[in-house]
Design a protein around this motif. Structure first.
Motif, PDB file in Angstrom:
ATOM      1  N   SER A  43      33.357 -14.039 -12.094  1.00 34.46           N
ATOM      2  CA  SER A  43      31.997 -13.951 -12.606  1.00 34.46           C
ATOM      3  C   SER A  43      31.860 -14.869 -13.811  1.00 34.46           C
ATOM      4  CB  SER A  43      31.678 -12.508 -13.019  1.00 34.46           C
ATOM      5  OG  SER A  43      32.406 -12.154 -14.184  1.00 34.46           O
ATOM      6  N   ARG A 123      24.821 -15.485  -5.925  1.00 37.36           N
ATOM      7  CA  ARG A 123      25.215 -14.084  -6.132  1.00 37.36           C
ATOM      8  C   ARG A 123      25.378 -13.788  -7.619  1.00 37.36           C
ATOM      9  NH1 ARG A 123      28.452 -15.398  -1.685  1.00 37.36           N
ATOM     10  NH2 ARG A 123      30.348 -15.475  -2.974  1.00 37.36           N
ATOM     11  N   ALA A 124      25.969 -14.732  -8.357  1.00 39.99           N
ATOM     12  CA  ALA A 124      26.103 -14.551  -9.806  1.00 39.99           C
ATOM     13  C   ALA A 124      24.730 -14.468 -10.452  1.00 39.99           C
ATOM     14  CB  ALA A 124      26.899 -15.713 -10.398  1.00 39.99           C
ATOM     15  N   ARG A 127      23.144 -11.013  -9.728  1.00 41.07           N
ATOM     16  CA  ARG A 127      23.740 -10.008 -10.606  1.00 41.07           C
ATOM     17  C   ARG A 127      23.276 -10.213 -12.053  1.00 41.07           C
ATOM     18  NH1 ARG A 127      28.286 -11.302  -7.296  1.00 41.07           N
ATOM     19  NH2 ARG A 127      29.085 -12.715  -8.921  1.00 41.07           N
ATOM     20  N   GLU A 130      19.913  -8.836 -13.753  1.00 42.86           N
ATOM     21  CA  GLU A 130      19.797  -7.451 -14.210  1.00 42.86           C
ATOM     22  C   GLU A 130      19.901  -7.354 -15.728  1.00 42.86           C
ATOM     23  OE1 GLU A 130      19.053  -4.939 -12.247  1.00 42.86           O
ATOM     24  OE2 GLU A 130      19.048  -6.286 -10.511  1.00 42.86           O
ATOM     25  N   SER A 131      20.567  -8.319 -16.355  1.00 41.82           N
ATOM     26  CA  SER A 131      20.759  -8.264 -17.810  1.00 41.82           C
ATOM     27  C   SER A 131      20.169  -9.454 -18.559  1.00 41.82           C
ATOM     28  CB  SER A 131      22.268  -8.176 -18.126  1.00 41.82           C
ATOM     29  OG  SER A 131      22.968  -9.278 -17.565  1.00 41.82           O
ATOM     30  N   TYR A 186      21.913 -12.971   1.072  1.00 37.49           N
ATOM     31  CA  TYR A 186      22.875 -12.582   0.027  1.00 37.49           C
ATOM     32  C   TYR A 186      24.144 -12.024   0.671  1.00 37.49           C
ATOM     33  CZ  TYR A 186      24.866 -10.073  -3.978  1.00 37.49           C
ATOM     34  OH  TYR A 186      25.725  -9.603  -4.958  1.00 37.49           O
TER      35      TYR A 186
END
Length: 219
Positions: A43, A123-124, A127, A130-131, A186
């Motif tokens: 990640s 994909r990174a 993810r 979300e932040s 995805y």
């Protein structure tokens, strides 16, 4: 401090090939290429700045001249890939002599291929949204543009007597189809590479799009 990016050109990319990349462009690209390569295994938050600078052959100060953080690198990568994915849909959004079936299939084939090619980055990015508010906003904007363009095309096909009349509304259908594409692509991008499986996914998505919009898959 803000991210230093190349100025965005027209989204069609016109003029990009006429300008010779500057040293700064090449440096930014080297950092982006390094990040994309490392994301295939870890990640972004597990990747150190030192790894990015070593892979790109630049100093930390040079890195921070171009990007404020690792998150900024992921944002830039995401913008570029999502722009490429959007343009893969233009073959249907702007189809002329091509049949709906051929145009939809060609667009979806390109989309699945791009998710396969850029899977780690995408994909990174999914993810990360979300932040990271900037990533979240980017995905919202891209999704809205996809949905708007899809809805406009559905309405055009309806006026031409090719697509099924509503309800559902063109906007509702567009939202469902665009979100389906993202979800399916995805997960497909995480699967073991298989030309046959990717082709099967394209066939399935194409059938769903054609039956939903046109009521048949043979147009």
């Amino acid at each position: 401090m803000t991210v230093r990016r190349q100025s965005d050109r027209a989204e069609s990319g016109e003029g990009d090939e006429a300008r010779k990349p500057s040293k700064g462009d090449l440096t930014s690209q080297a950092i982006l290429d390094t990040a994309a390569r490392l994301l295939a295994k870890r990640s972004m938050h597990e990747i150190g700045i030192d790894e990015l600078t070593a892979g790109a052959g630049v100093s930390r100060s040079t890195f921070y001249f171009h990007f404020e953080s690792r998150d900024a690198v992921l944002l830039e990568l995401s913008e570029r890939v999502l722009r490429e994915i959007y343009h893969s849909g233009i073959v249907w959004f702007r189809r002329s002599d091509e049949t709906p079936s051929d145009a939809v299939r060609r667009a979806l084939t390109a989309t699945v291929a791009l998710w396969r090619k850029h899977g780690p980055v995408l994909r990174a990015s999914v993810r990360g949204r979300e932040s990271d508010p900037r990533l979240a906003q980017l995905w919202v904007e891209v999704a809205r543009r996809f949905m708007r363009s899809t809805a406009v095309q559905i309405e055009s096909e309806r006026r031409a007597g090719l697509a099924l009349p509503g309800p559902p509304s063109a906007k509702t259908i567009a939202r469902a189809l665009v979100l389906m594409n993202e979800h399916v692509c995805y997960h497909q991008s995480m699967a073991k590479k298989s030309a046959k499986w990717d082709a099967d996914i394209v066939d399935t998505l194409t059938t769903i799009w054609l039956r939903t919009i046109y009521g048949t898959e043979s147009e």
